[in-house]
Every structure is written in C-alpha cells, then in structure tokens.
Design an enzyme around this catalytic site. Structure first.
Site, PDB file in Angstrom:
ATOM      1  N   TYR A  17       0.843  -1.202   0.000  1.00  0.00           N
ATOM      2  CA  TYR A  17       0.000   0.000   0.000  1.00  0.00           C
ATOM      3  C   TYR A  17       0.877   1.250   0.000  1.00  0.00           C
ATOM      4  O   TYR A  17       1.122   1.838   1.062  1.00  0.00           O
ATOM      5  CB  TYR A  17      -0.919   0.012   1.227  1.00  0.00           C
ATOM      6  CG  TYR A  17      -1.845  -1.182   1.313  1.00  0.00           C
ATOM      7  CD1 TYR A  17      -2.859  -1.368   0.379  1.00  0.00           C
ATOM      8  CD2 TYR A  17      -1.720  -2.107   2.345  1.00  0.00           C
ATOM      9  CE1 TYR A  17      -3.712  -2.455   0.461  1.00  0.00           C
ATOM     10  CE2 TYR A  17      -2.575  -3.199   2.434  1.00  0.00           C
ATOM     11  CZ  TYR A  17      -3.566  -3.367   1.489  1.00  0.00           C
ATOM     12  OH  TYR A  17      -4.400  -4.441   1.588  1.00  0.00           O
ATOM     13  N   ASN A  22      -7.332   6.620   3.733  1.00  0.00           N
ATOM     14  CA  ASN A  22      -8.142   7.507   4.557  1.00  0.00           C
ATOM     15  C   ASN A  22      -8.227   7.083   6.037  1.00  0.00           C
ATOM     16  O   ASN A  22      -7.736   7.770   6.921  1.00  0.00           O
ATOM     17  CB  ASN A  22      -9.530   7.567   3.887  1.00  0.00           C
ATOM     18  CG  ASN A  22     -10.487   8.514   4.522  1.00  0.00           C
ATOM     19  OD1 ASN A  22     -10.505   8.677   5.726  1.00  0.00           O
ATOM     20  ND2 ASN A  22     -11.316   9.153   3.714  1.00  0.00           N
ATOM     21  N   TRP A  23      -8.865   5.939   6.301  1.00  0.00           N
ATOM     22  CA  TRP A  23      -9.057   5.603   7.728  1.00  0.00           C
ATOM     23  C   TRP A  23      -7.773   5.089   8.358  1.00  0.00           C
ATOM     24  O   TRP A  23      -7.603   5.199   9.576  1.00  0.00           O
ATOM     25  CB  TRP A  23     -10.282   4.725   7.972  1.00  0.00           C
ATOM     26  CG  TRP A  23     -10.278   3.267   7.595  1.00  0.00           C
ATOM     27  CD1 TRP A  23      -9.681   2.670   6.543  1.00  0.00           C
ATOM     28  CD2 TRP A  23     -10.963   2.222   8.310  1.00  0.00           C
ATOM     29  NE1 TRP A  23      -9.959   1.328   6.535  1.00  0.00           N
ATOM     30  CE2 TRP A  23     -10.747   1.020   7.607  1.00  0.00           C
ATOM     31  CE3 TRP A  23     -11.756   2.185   9.459  1.00  0.00           C
ATOM     32  CZ2 TRP A  23     -11.280  -0.205   8.020  1.00  0.00           C
ATOM     33  CZ3 TRP A  23     -12.292   0.968   9.867  1.00  0.00           C
ATOM     34  CH2 TRP A  23     -12.047  -0.203   9.157  1.00  0.00           C
ATOM     35  N   ASP A  24      -6.843   4.603   7.549  1.00  0.00           N
ATOM     36  CA  ASP A  24      -5.527   4.272   8.100  1.00  0.00           C
ATOM     37  C   ASP A  24      -4.899   5.527   8.713  1.00  0.00           C
ATOM     38  O   ASP A  24      -4.347   5.493   9.811  1.00  0.00           O
ATOM     39  CB  ASP A  24      -4.580   3.763   7.003  1.00  0.00           C
ATOM     40  CG  ASP A  24      -5.014   2.434   6.409  1.00  0.00           C
ATOM     41  OD1 ASP A  24      -6.098   2.392   5.799  1.00  0.00           O
ATOM     42  OD2 ASP A  24      -4.272   1.439   6.549  1.00  0.00           O
ATOM     43  N   GLN A  89     -14.102   6.147   2.595  1.00  0.00           N
ATOM     44  CA  GLN A  89     -13.810   5.082   3.567  1.00  0.00           C
ATOM     45  C   GLN A  89     -14.405   5.470   4.921  1.00  0.00           C
ATOM     46  O   GLN A  89     -14.869   6.606   5.078  1.00  0.00           O
ATOM     47  CB  GLN A  89     -12.282   4.888   3.675  1.00  0.00           C
ATOM     48  CG  GLN A  89     -11.808   3.562   3.110  1.00  0.00           C
ATOM     49  CD  GLN A  89     -10.366   3.232   3.433  1.00  0.00           C
ATOM     50  OE1 GLN A  89      -9.589   4.101   3.804  1.00  0.00           O
ATOM     51  NE2 GLN A  89      -9.998   1.972   3.280  1.00  0.00           N
ATOM     52  N   ASP A 151     -12.973  -5.092   2.766  1.00  0.00           N
ATOM     53  CA  ASP A 151     -13.104  -5.298   1.322  1.00  0.00           C
ATOM     54  C   ASP A 151     -13.858  -6.554   0.884  1.00  0.00           C
ATOM     55  O   ASP A 151     -14.723  -6.494   0.034  1.00  0.00           O
ATOM     56  CB  ASP A 151     -11.717  -5.326   0.670  1.00  0.00           C
ATOM     57  CG  ASP A 151     -10.871  -4.108   1.020  1.00  0.00           C
ATOM     58  OD1 ASP A 151     -11.241  -3.371   1.941  1.00  0.00           O
ATOM     59  OD2 ASP A 151      -9.842  -3.909   0.375  1.00  0.00           O
ATOM     60  N   ARG A 184      -5.828 -13.125   0.464  1.00  0.00           N
ATOM     61  CA  ARG A 184      -6.354 -11.944  -0.238  1.00  0.00           C
ATOM     62  C   ARG A 184      -7.716 -12.242  -0.880  1.00  0.00           C
ATOM     63  O   ARG A 184      -8.125 -13.393  -0.979  1.00  0.00           O
ATOM     64  CB  ARG A 184      -5.355 -11.529  -1.341  1.00  0.00           C
ATOM     65  CG  ARG A 184      -3.951 -11.197  -0.844  1.00  0.00           C
ATOM     66  CD  ARG A 184      -3.843  -9.837  -0.210  1.00  0.00           C
ATOM     67  NE  ARG A 184      -4.454  -8.787  -1.010  1.00  0.00           N
ATOM     68  CZ  ARG A 184      -4.645  -7.533  -0.581  1.00  0.00           C
ATOM     69  NH1 ARG A 184      -4.263  -7.181   0.627  1.00  0.00           N
ATOM     70  NH2 ARG A 184      -5.203  -6.635  -1.345  1.00  0.00           N
ATOM     71  N   TYR A 336      -8.142 -12.251   4.858  1.00  0.00           N
ATOM     72  CA  TYR A 336      -8.489 -10.831   4.891  1.00  0.00           C
ATOM     73  C   TYR A 336      -9.652 -10.530   5.840  1.00  0.00           C
ATOM     74  O   TYR A 336      -9.483 -10.615   7.044  1.00  0.00           O
ATOM     75  CB  TYR A 336      -8.815 -10.449   3.452  1.00  0.00           C
ATOM     76  CG  TYR A 336      -8.317  -9.112   2.968  1.00  0.00           C
ATOM     77  CD1 TYR A 336      -7.202  -8.489   3.474  1.00  0.00           C
ATOM     78  CD2 TYR A 336      -9.002  -8.463   1.943  1.00  0.00           C
ATOM     79  CE1 TYR A 336      -6.782  -7.269   2.987  1.00  0.00           C
ATOM     80  CE2 TYR A 336      -8.576  -7.240   1.430  1.00  0.00           C
ATOM     81  CZ  TYR A 336      -7.472  -6.646   1.967  1.00  0.00           C
ATOM     82  OH  TYR A 336      -7.070  -5.450   1.461  1.00  0.00           O
ATOM     83  N   TRP A 337     -10.843 -10.228   5.326  1.00  0.00           N
ATOM     84  CA  TRP A 337     -11.959  -9.856   6.200  1.00  0.00           C
ATOM     85  C   TRP A 337     -12.959 -10.999   6.384  1.00  0.00           C
ATOM     86  O   TRP A 337     -14.084 -10.767   6.795  1.00  0.00           O
ATOM     87  CB  TRP A 337     -12.657  -8.609   5.636  1.00  0.00           C
ATOM     88  CG  TRP A 337     -11.800  -7.383   5.762  1.00  0.00           C
ATOM     89  CD1 TRP A 337     -10.997  -6.826   4.796  1.00  0.00           C
ATOM     90  CD2 TRP A 337     -11.624  -6.567   6.929  1.00  0.00           C
ATOM     91  NE1 TRP A 337     -10.349  -5.717   5.289  1.00  0.00           N
ATOM     92  CE2 TRP A 337     -10.717  -5.536   6.589  1.00  0.00           C
ATOM     93  CE3 TRP A 337     -12.148  -6.604   8.230  1.00  0.00           C
ATOM     94  CZ2 TRP A 337     -10.319  -4.547   7.498  1.00  0.00           C
ATOM     95  CZ3 TRP A 337     -11.759  -5.622   9.132  1.00  0.00           C
ATOM     96  CH2 TRP A 337     -10.851  -4.603   8.765  1.00  0.00           C
ATOM     97  N   GLU A 380      -0.633  -7.055   9.279  1.00  0.00           N
ATOM     98  CA  GLU A 380      -1.854  -6.390   8.828  1.00  0.00           C
ATOM     99  C   GLU A 380      -3.063  -6.995   9.547  1.00  0.00           C
ATOM    100  O   GLU A 380      -3.943  -6.291  10.006  1.00  0.00           O
ATOM    101  CB  GLU A 380      -1.999  -6.564   7.300  1.00  0.00           C
ATOM    102  CG  GLU A 380      -3.155  -5.785   6.701  1.00  0.00           C
ATOM    103  CD  GLU A 380      -3.207  -5.891   5.182  1.00  0.00           C
ATOM    104  OE1 GLU A 380      -2.426  -6.681   4.594  1.00  0.00           O
ATOM    105  OE2 GLU A 380      -4.032  -5.184   4.576  1.00  0.00           O
TER     106      GLU A 380
HETATM  107  C1  GLC Z   1      -7.165  -2.874   2.681  1.00  0.00           C
HETATM  108  C2  GLC Z   1      -8.127  -2.856   3.854  1.00  0.00           C
HETATM  109  C3  GLC Z   1      -8.546  -1.435   4.132  1.00  0.00           C
HETATM  110  C4  GLC Z   1      -7.318  -0.570   4.367  1.00  0.00           C
HETATM  111  C5  GLC Z   1      -6.298  -0.708   3.235  1.00  0.00           C
HETATM  112  C6  GLC Z   1      -4.960  -0.054   3.562  1.00  0.00           C
HETATM  113  O1  GLC Z   1      -7.778  -2.445   1.513  1.00  0.00           O
HETATM  114  O2  GLC Z   1      -9.219  -3.677   3.624  1.00  0.00           O
HETATM  115  O3  GLC Z   1      -9.409  -1.389   5.229  1.00  0.00           O
HETATM  116  O4  GLC Z   1      -7.677   0.756   4.527  1.00  0.00           O
HETATM  117  O5  GLC Z   1      -6.054  -2.061   2.971  1.00  0.00           O
HETATM  118  O6  GLC Z   1      -4.435  -0.557   4.760  1.00  0.00           O
END
Ligand code: GLC
Length: 413
Positions: A17, A22-24, A89, A151, A184, A336-337, A380
C-alpha cells in the site's frame, strides 16, 4: 510507524500500500499523538487537503507515482490536482480529532489546528447524509465494498453476486505479488471491484448520481457506527470551540442515526447486520461489522448483547475478535476480512464497549490484541485460531493501535 512516515502522510505499509489511505491515516494519527502531536495533526490535515469540492474525502490519495499498486490513478480517472480514488472510507477522522484534542498536552496549537479542520470534517459528514441517504433514513449506504474498509467480507457475497462482470477491461493485480494470494480477495471479487469503479467513472464521479446507479448499496452497521460516533464527538468538540451550529447539526445526525440503527438489529443472529438497500432486506451474515456497531452509543441492552456475543465467539477462537463467526462455513481464518482479527476494529469495539460499561469483554479484546503482536509482530491481520500473521507486515495502524491500547487500557485490579 516512523519507517512508514513519508513526512506529511504515512503509508499503511511499504510495497503493498504505497499511498495514503483515509481511515488508516486517521487511526494512525491517534498513535502519533502519543509521541508527536503536531505530526498527528499533519496526518489528518494532509487527508483533508485532498477533500473534494462536494465534501467527499477519498479513500486513497496517490501522492506519488508507484506502479506496485492496482488500481492506480489511470483506472480511477478522477481528474484531481493530486490524483485520488473516487470513493470514500469509514469516517473515523472526527472521532480521532476529538480524541487528540481531549488528550492534548500542547493545547494551544492543537486547538487552533482543530478549529480549521472542524468545518471540513463536518462537510464530509453532511456529504454522507446528502448523497448516501437520499431518502433521509438516518443511515448511509456504501456503494463499493472498498468503502467499508472490509473489502471482501462475507457480508457482501450475495449482493456482490448481482454486480456484473461484463466489459471489465483486462487487468493485472499487484496485491498478490506482495502478499500470499490465499490471504487476499479472489479474482472474481476483484473483477467486480473494478466493474464498479468503471461504472462510477463512466458517470463522471458525480456523487449526485452514484448512489442510485450502483447495483451495490449496503447499509453497514460498523460503517454507520463510525460515522455516528464521529458526529457525536465532533458535536462536543464544536461546542468546546464555540461552533454552535456545527454542534447542533452533528448532534442531530448522531441522534437520528442511533435511533435508526435499531432497524439493523437482527434477532436471528443476535447482533446487528447489514441492510441490503437493493434487495430490501437484512443480510444473514454474522460478521464483525455488526459488532463494531458498539462503537456508537447504542442502547445499553444492545451493548450488553454485543458483549455477550463476543464472549461466546471467545469460546470458538483463541483471539478476539474474529471478523467472521468461526462456526459459519464461509469463515476463513487467513483470508483478509473473512475471519482474521484486525487490531483497529478490536480497538474501536473495545472502546465502545468500555464506554457502555462492558469492561470485562473490552479488557479481553485489548489483552488479546497485545498477545497477538507479542506472538506475531505488527502484521496487517491475524488468524484468530493460530495467531499466524497474515497480509502485509510492518503495518502502521497496527502499531498505532498498540500504542493506543498500551496507553489507555484499564489494567485489571
Ligand atoms: C485494505 C483494507 C482497508 C485498508 C487498506 C490499507 O484495503 O481492507 O481497510 O484501509 O487495505 O491498509
């Protein structure tokens, strides 16, 4: 965190990444604030420097070119001075700013910078209710799974199967060159992620049209809880700064939304659940989105039920809180989620439960979070059964949450 710091913004982790998320950023600012308050505010200010004229705050800001990530700026085609994605986000910035201000050591400069951010964050909240709740229900929809921050959650499976795949231009994923493909999303999901991006792009990223045009419109309890908590906390901050009108509007958003959350209570699952606005029904998926609802001020009996539900999950997983119920067939502890534990969600659930007086479960969540990094480092996300570190490594917001938890948890007597 310092290794991932690019001066005025932080990358979630190098390689996987390479831009600002945003929320990170908002959650990482909470960690920075413990050792550098000025830097914490810079993180949020940079995010809002890229707010769109309509109030939307994008989920990715592509500060510099990097072809290690897909989809990059050319796929989004949003026509911004610095390229950004075109979706948003979870709006956690209001909560983060209010918390940083409440704890500020260097009050003067922090308050001055917060004063400038306040109307921008409020404009984002107004944007949500204007464009993502066109019928005035009190709750907002996401129009792409990436907006939820979760995601590939099981929550989206049924709704996502209605999203077409025709016409998606061939593409090459980059995430699976940085992380184990078994951790993933699948290729089929990626194709649909890109379908929606292409659709929104073809509509010129006009937010007045996107909600109704999307074949994916989901009311996520976790996402809404974050928005409503941010509205409530922004209201208190606005009052303290003498911004009465922002306070009044923010409090009204929070109160109306929290009342509407009751429609997301799913008695069959004994927790909150997503509402699929296209299908017009609650989604049968016991995921962490329904537990994250406890981040806003839900009624005490609901907070108690969420705590009870988490305590029961604690008999099936070694580490709290799995992102999906381990007894369900869709559960996948490494993907992942769809099963793994994420420290940011743990932090928010524990915070909400503690505020509701559910200290025992809140403490268990915090203790498990620290045990995870002790066993497996700053990953992560983690397998809730084995603690195996999954996804990317050296993760900024995981580190930020550790700093937060170590500095704020109540140590059992
Ligand atoms: C993935 C996560 C998301 C996060 C991004 C960067 O897309 O699902 O929540 O913001 O990675 O860490």
């Amino acid at each position: 965190m310092q290794r991932n710091d690019r001066g005025h913004y932080t990358v979630p982790t190098a390689g996987l990444y390479p831009f600002q998320w945003n929320w990170d950023s908002a959650l990482s600012a909470l960690g920075f604030a413990h050792f550098d308050e000025a830097r914490a505010l810079t993180e949020i200010e940079t995010l809002f420097a890229h707010q769109w004229p309509d109030g939307m705050v994008p989920h990715i800001i592509f500060h510099q070119p990097d072809d290690g990530y897909f989809p990059g700026p050319d796929v989004w085609g949003t026509d911004r001075p610095v390229p950004t994605s075109g979706i948003t986000q979870p709006p956690v910035a209001g909560f983060a700013l209010a918390r940083i201000c409440n704890r500020a050591r260097d009050t003067g400069p922090v308050i001055e910078r917060a004063r400038a951010l306040l109307p921008r964050i409020h404009a984002w909240h107004q944007w949500f209710f204007r464009t993502r709740d066109p019928e005035g229900t009190g709750l907002v929809a996401i129009i792409h799974p990436w907006e939820s921050g979760r995601d590939n959650s099981v929550d989206w499976d049924d709704a996502f199967s209605r999203v077409p795949t025709e016409g998606v231009a061939p593409f090459k994923r980059r995430d699976i060159t940085h992380a184990n493909p078994a951790h993933r999303p699948t290729d089929a999901q990626y194709t649909r992620f890109i379908y929606l991006v292409q659709l929104f792009r073809s509509l010129g990223w006009d937010n007045a049209r996107l909600h109704d045009a999307s074949s994916f419109r989901m009311v996520d309890p976790g996402f809404n809880a974050i928005l409503l908590r941010s509205c409530a906390d922004l209201a208190d901050l606005a009052d303290a700064l003498g911004e009465g009108e922002i306070a009044r509007q923010s409090r009204a958003f929070a109160q109306r939304g929290i009342a509407a959350m009751e429609h997301l209570w799913n008695p069959a699952l004994d927790q909150y659940a997503c509402f699929d606005r296209v299908a017009g029904q609650l989604v049968d998926s016991p995921s962490i989105g329904g537990l994250l609802a406890a981040f806003c001020a839900i009624p005490p009996e609901r907070a108690r039920a969420v705590a009870g539900r988490i305590a029961r999950l604690g008999t099936q997983a070694r580490f709290m809180v799995p992102s999906h119920d381990p007894t369900r067939p869709e559960f996948d502890g490494k993907r992942y989620w769809r099963g793994p534990v994420w420290l940011i969600v743990n932090y928010m659930i524990a915070d909400g439960l503690a505020a509701a007086g559910e200290h025992e479960v809140a403490q268990r969540i915090q203790t498990d979070s620290i045990r995870l990094i002790e066993e497996s480092g700053f990953a992560e996300y983690y397998d809730p059964l084995t603690a195996e570190p999954c996804g990317g490594g050296s993760f900024t917001w995981t580190a930020a949450m550790v700093i937060e938890i170590l500095n704020t948890r109540r140590v059992p007597a």
